[in-house]
Scaffold this active site. Sequence first.
Site, mmCIF file in Angstrom:
data_model
loop_
_atom_site.group_PDB
_atom_site.id
_atom_site.type_symbol
_atom_site.label_atom_id
_atom_site.label_comp_id
_atom_site.label_asym_id
_atom_site.label_seq_id
_atom_site.Cartn_x
_atom_site.Cartn_y
_atom_site.Cartn_z
ATOM 1 C CG ASP A 247 3.565 -2.767 16.955
ATOM 2 O OD1 ASP A 247 4.844 -3.392 16.478
ATOM 3 O OD2 ASP A 247 2.485 -3.081 17.204
ATOM 4 C CE LYS A 258 -0.494 -4.190 12.181
ATOM 5 N NZ LYS A 258 0.463 -3.481 11.307
#
Length: 360
Positions: A247, A258
Site C-alpha cells: 500500500d 497488510k
Amino acid sequence: MNKELLPASLPRAVSWQEGEMFMLDQTRLPLETVIEKMETVEDVWQGIKVLKVRGAPAIGIAAAYGLCVALKPYRAQPLDLFMRELEKSSDYLDSARPTAVNLGWALRRMKNFASRMIDGAENSAALYDLLVAEAIRIHEEDKALCRGMGENGAPLIKEGMGVLTHCNAGSLATSELGTATAPMYVAHAAGVKFRVYADETRPLLQGARLTSWELQQAGIDVTLNTDNMVAHLMAQGLIDLVIVGTDRVAANGDVANKIGTLGVAILAQHFGIPFYVACPSSTIDFDTMSGTDIPIEQRESEEVTEFGMRRTAPEAVKVANPAFDVTPADLVTGIITEKGIAVAPYASSLRNLFPKEAAE
C-alpha cells in the site's frame, strides 16, 4: 497482453459507465457479487472506509471517480465555487484511510490537473468533463501498470514452483491484473505450471474471500492456508517464491502491506526464499523517507473479536488491530514495477527507475 488474461466472469472493483460510478462490494464476496452505484461522495468515502473497495491502486481509482461524483452537482455553479468544492471533497475523501498512498496521490493529481485546466475552461461543466477524462486516464494507466508488472515479474515464476502471496493484491485490488498476481496471470497464460498458496489473511480474510476466489476463477492452481501455517509450508519445501503487494513503499524501500506481511518476510529470509514486492510507481512515496514515517491504520476491535458474525472473544477485552505492518527493505529481494525490478540499494534504484516521480 489484454483483458483475455482474466475470465469474463471476474467483476471489476470500480467502473465508470455512462457518467456514473459503480463499486463492487468486496465485503460480500465470494458468496455474493453486488455492484453498487455511488450516488454521493459520502457513498464513496464509506465504500473506501469499510473496504468495499480496497487495495492501493483501486482506492486511488475510486478516489478520482469519487471526486467526479462529488462535483457533478456543481457543474452549473461558478468556477470559484466549483474549485472550492473540489478542495473540500478532496480533503474529505483523503480522510477515509491513512496508509494507502494512492488515495492522496490520485486526489492531488486531480486537483493539480484542475488548477492547470481552469484558465482554459469555459465554465464548470467544461472543467468537470475534463476531470472525468483525467479520472478515466488514471484508470487506464493503472491497467498498463498492471500489465508491466506482470511482464516484468512473470520470469520469476518457474515451472513447478510454489508461490506464496499474502492478502489480496489481485485484480480486485487494482484495475485489471493486480500487482502481486499480475506475474501469476502472465505466467499462467504462457503455460507455466505452478501452484499458488494464498494466506487466509486475518482478520478480514482477504486471501480466503478474494485471492483464492479470483485465482480459482482464472483456472490457476491455488491452495488456501491460514496465516500461521506459513512456517510449516516453507519448512516442508512447498514455497519457492513469495510475491506480495503493498500500500506504500518508502523512498528507502521499506514496504507497508497488510498486517502479517512482516512475519512472512522474516520467515522467507530464514528459509532462504526470495521475497518480492509488486507495486506500480503510484504506490512509491518518495516524500516518505522510511517505513517509520508511514502512518499505520488502526481498525475497529470487532474485526478481531468476531468471526463469521459470531463473537469469539470475551466482552471488554483489549484489542490490537493494526491493518498494516512495515517490512524493512533489507528483507525485500526486489520490488517489481512496471519499468523493471528494483533491487537494493532501493534509495538509488527506485530513483533511477522513476526519476520524474522522485523529482516531483
